[in-house]
Design a protein around this motif. Sequence first.
Motif, short mmCIF file in Angstrom:
data_model
loop_
_atom_site.label_atom_id
_atom_site.label_comp_id
_atom_site.label_asym_id
_atom_site.label_seq_id
_atom_site.Cartn_x
_atom_site.Cartn_y
_atom_site.Cartn_z
N GLU A 525 -10.53 -21.09 -35.06
CA GLU A 525 -9.57 -21.49 -36.10
C GLU A 525 -9.52 -23.01 -36.24
OE1 GLU A 525 -7.47 -21.68 -32.25
OE2 GLU A 525 -8.81 -20.24 -33.21
N LYS A 526 -9.67 -23.73 -35.11
CA LYS A 526 -9.69 -25.20 -35.18
C LYS A 526 -10.98 -25.68 -35.85
CE LYS A 526 -7.22 -27.75 -33.97
NZ LYS A 526 -6.07 -28.39 -34.68
N TYR A 527 -12.09 -24.96 -35.58
CA TYR A 527 -13.35 -25.33 -36.24
C TYR A 527 -13.24 -25.11 -37.74
CZ TYR A 527 -18.11 -25.19 -37.91
OH TYR A 527 -19.25 -25.42 -38.64
N ALA A 528 -12.61 -23.99 -38.13
CA ALA A 528 -12.46 -23.72 -39.56
C ALA A 528 -11.63 -24.81 -40.23
CB ALA A 528 -11.80 -22.35 -39.76
N GLU A 529 -10.54 -25.20 -39.55
CA GLU A 529 -9.71 -26.28 -40.10
C GLU A 529 -10.50 -27.59 -40.19
OE1 GLU A 529 -5.67 -28.83 -38.95
OE2 GLU A 529 -6.14 -26.96 -37.88
N MET A 530 -11.27 -27.88 -39.14
CA MET A 530 -12.07 -29.11 -39.11
C MET A 530 -13.14 -29.08 -40.20
SD MET A 530 -14.15 -30.68 -35.88
CE MET A 530 -14.90 -32.30 -35.94
N GLU A 531 -13.76 -27.90 -40.40
CA GLU A 531 -14.81 -27.77 -41.41
C GLU A 531 -14.25 -28.03 -42.81
OE1 GLU A 531 -18.47 -24.71 -42.17
OE2 GLU A 531 -16.47 -23.82 -41.93
N VAL A 532 -13.09 -27.46 -43.10
CA VAL A 532 -12.47 -27.68 -44.41
C VAL A 532 -12.14 -29.15 -44.61
CG1 VAL A 532 -10.43 -27.20 -45.81
CG2 VAL A 532 -11.57 -25.34 -44.59
N ARG A 533 -11.55 -29.75 -43.57
CA ARG A 533 -11.16 -31.15 -43.69
C ARG A 533 -12.39 -32.05 -43.84
NH1 ARG A 533 -7.04 -33.77 -39.49
NH2 ARG A 533 -5.60 -32.73 -40.92
N SER A 534 -13.43 -31.82 -43.02
CA SER A 534 -14.60 -32.70 -43.04
C SER A 534 -15.35 -32.61 -44.37
CB SER A 534 -15.53 -32.37 -41.88
OG SER A 534 -16.08 -31.07 -42.02
N LEU A 535 -15.38 -31.40 -44.97
CA LEU A 535 -16.16 -31.20 -46.19
C LEU A 535 -15.37 -31.52 -47.46
CD1 LEU A 535 -18.09 -27.93 -45.31
CD2 LEU A 535 -18.94 -30.26 -45.27
N THR A 536 -14.04 -31.37 -47.40
CA THR A 536 -13.24 -31.56 -48.61
C THR A 536 -12.34 -32.79 -48.56
OG1 THR A 536 -11.35 -30.25 -47.84
CG2 THR A 536 -13.17 -29.07 -48.90
N GLY A 537 -12.04 -33.26 -47.34
CA GLY A 537 -11.11 -34.39 -47.21
C GLY A 537 -9.66 -33.97 -47.21
N ALA A 538 -9.38 -32.65 -47.29
CA ALA A 538 -8.00 -32.17 -47.31
C ALA A 538 -7.30 -32.50 -46.00
CB ALA A 538 -7.99 -30.65 -47.53
N GLY A 539 -6.21 -33.24 -46.09
CA GLY A 539 -5.44 -33.61 -44.90
C GLY A 539 -5.97 -34.80 -44.16
N ALA A 540 -6.99 -35.46 -44.72
CA ALA A 540 -7.61 -36.59 -44.02
C ALA A 540 -6.63 -37.73 -43.81
CB ALA A 540 -8.82 -37.10 -44.79
N GLU A 541 -5.72 -37.95 -44.77
CA GLU A 541 -4.79 -39.07 -44.65
C GLU A 541 -3.80 -38.86 -43.52
OE1 GLU A 541 -5.41 -41.77 -46.29
OE2 GLU A 541 -7.08 -40.66 -47.16
N LYS A 542 -3.65 -37.60 -43.08
CA LYS A 542 -2.70 -37.32 -42.00
C LYS A 542 -3.44 -36.95 -40.72
CE LYS A 542 0.74 -35.59 -45.27
NZ LYS A 542 1.59 -34.43 -45.67
N ALA A 543 -4.69 -37.42 -40.61
CA ALA A 543 -5.52 -37.03 -39.47
C ALA A 543 -4.89 -37.46 -38.16
CB ALA A 543 -6.91 -37.66 -39.59
N THR A 544 -4.68 -36.50 -37.29
CA THR A 544 -4.18 -36.79 -35.95
C THR A 544 -4.90 -35.90 -34.97
OG1 THR A 544 -2.41 -35.19 -36.23
CG2 THR A 544 -1.86 -37.48 -36.71
N SER A 545 -4.95 -36.32 -33.72
CA SER A 545 -5.59 -35.49 -32.70
C SER A 545 -4.60 -34.43 -32.25
CB SER A 545 -6.02 -36.37 -31.52
OG SER A 545 -4.94 -37.10 -31.02
#
Length: 546
Positions: A525-545
């Motif tokens: 599920e974390k990979y899926a979230e990371m994949e969406v973010r990395s490919l679309t930029g969705a949520g990039a401005e709020k990127a946190t570890s």
Amino acid sequence: MNGVVMAAEATNVGNTWINIGIFAAFVVVTLVVVFRVSGQNKSAADFYAGGRSFTGTQNGTAIAGDYLSAASFLGIAGAIALQGYDGFLYSIGFLVAWLVALLLVAELLRNTGKFTMADVLSFRLQQRPVRLAAALSTLAVVFFYLLAQMAGAGGLVALLLGVTDLAGQGVVIAVVGALMILYVLVGGMKGTTWVQIIKATLLIVGAGVMTVWVLVLHGFDLSGLMQAAVDKAGTDAILEPGVKYGVSDVTKIDFLSLALALVLGTAGLPHVLTRFYTVPSAKDARKSVVVAIWLIGLFYLFTLVLGYGAGALVGPEVIKAAPGGANSAAPLLAFALGGEILLGVIAAVAFATILAVVAGLTITAATSFAHDIYASIIKKGEVSPDGEVKVARWTVVVIGAVAIVGGIFANGQNIAFLVALAFCIAAAANLPTIIYSLFWKRFNTSGALWSMYGGLISTVVLIIFSPVVSGKVDPVTGASLSMIKDTSVDFHWFPLDNPGIVTIPLAFVLGVVGTYLSKEQSHPEKYAEMEVRSLTGAGAEKATSH
């Protein structure tokens, strides 16, 4: 007195005051810029990433300034002057490397991370062990790269100022280190970026002027220029492959190994990756790399003309006999073309080049320690941004002091060894983990640790036991070509100068082995979230570890 003799004398002595005057003017201008932007450093994002306020064009120019070191300007021009075709292969390798960065990491890292490479890796992996491994790898790359630049400050720049004794070169290293600390301490990433933009502009314009000048002298006939270089060298071998890397089967393999490290290492260099976080969007991250490719590609085309121009107007024998050897080709050409003034400008550009690169390396190391080790591991995330930046500033001072001391001790050593080690560590310890983390759903923390530590340790061990440290002897003079100058000391058993052809595939394999040997869950599920973010930029401005 002809231009060649005058050039040789200029490299031995030169007009030190002209060189210092032009360099001082550069320092004054850049310090004014740094102090002007220092008031804008009001948060951790400002200090680490310049407030993500740079455009793609500005950041691309800064990347070019960060990437084109003194080795690119002085070293490659000299390699082409002496080795011709084989020397130009360095330019090709360094340029092609950016395609890997553009296609595989630039946009994806910008979308997924926050300040450092460890932010990306810890998004879906266990935070503490992965951050520690990534930070150690980053500090290792930065240390050896920084050591090479500081030693270069003592060897190359001191040469241009007419400083020949070791004590004087130590002073030059200390001055460069002190200025570096000041730039980063006061200006943070914003100040460092503007220094890199100014330096890139100076370097490309200076190299461009010399290129056009050389072409004018040869009627804009590149074939005529190359023929003049052949006539001066007395052989047409410099137009053919094999002068350096075709001597034996080992040298051919060594070239493949070096090329692999350079092409893949660039996409794993922490000070280059950090630059992707200084732009406001993924689109600007892509544009940054495109602009950088154009500027760096243009510069490396200039090196072809500068290298053969030095061969034609100065001559290989004069270049090899001059202090600094091949590294003196560009300054000798500058003096042959424009006398003391142009030589002074080139000296200032060399200073600017080293200052900009070491500043970029220092801010990267400080960010990695303060953000990944201090804030995330030692304080477990419970530290204010102001406290984190305060630690980063102290880290800058410590790193600067270490770099000065290390540079003084490394002065006169094999700089190519240090740079090759930095690239090889970046390619072996960083890139496989970045690629697996971004593209492989099954990848887990165990695989990351196996890959990063395996790549880091294997690279360091093979370099220590390679000919660049001991046992490499010039067949003609009998002098040692290794870091250890005593020819009676020989403990090398690895035959290649660069271990990339072994350690880079090994790191990729270890990542797979470590992943499959572990029973750890990979968190799809974390990979899926990371994949969406990395490919679309969705949520990039709020990127946190996590």
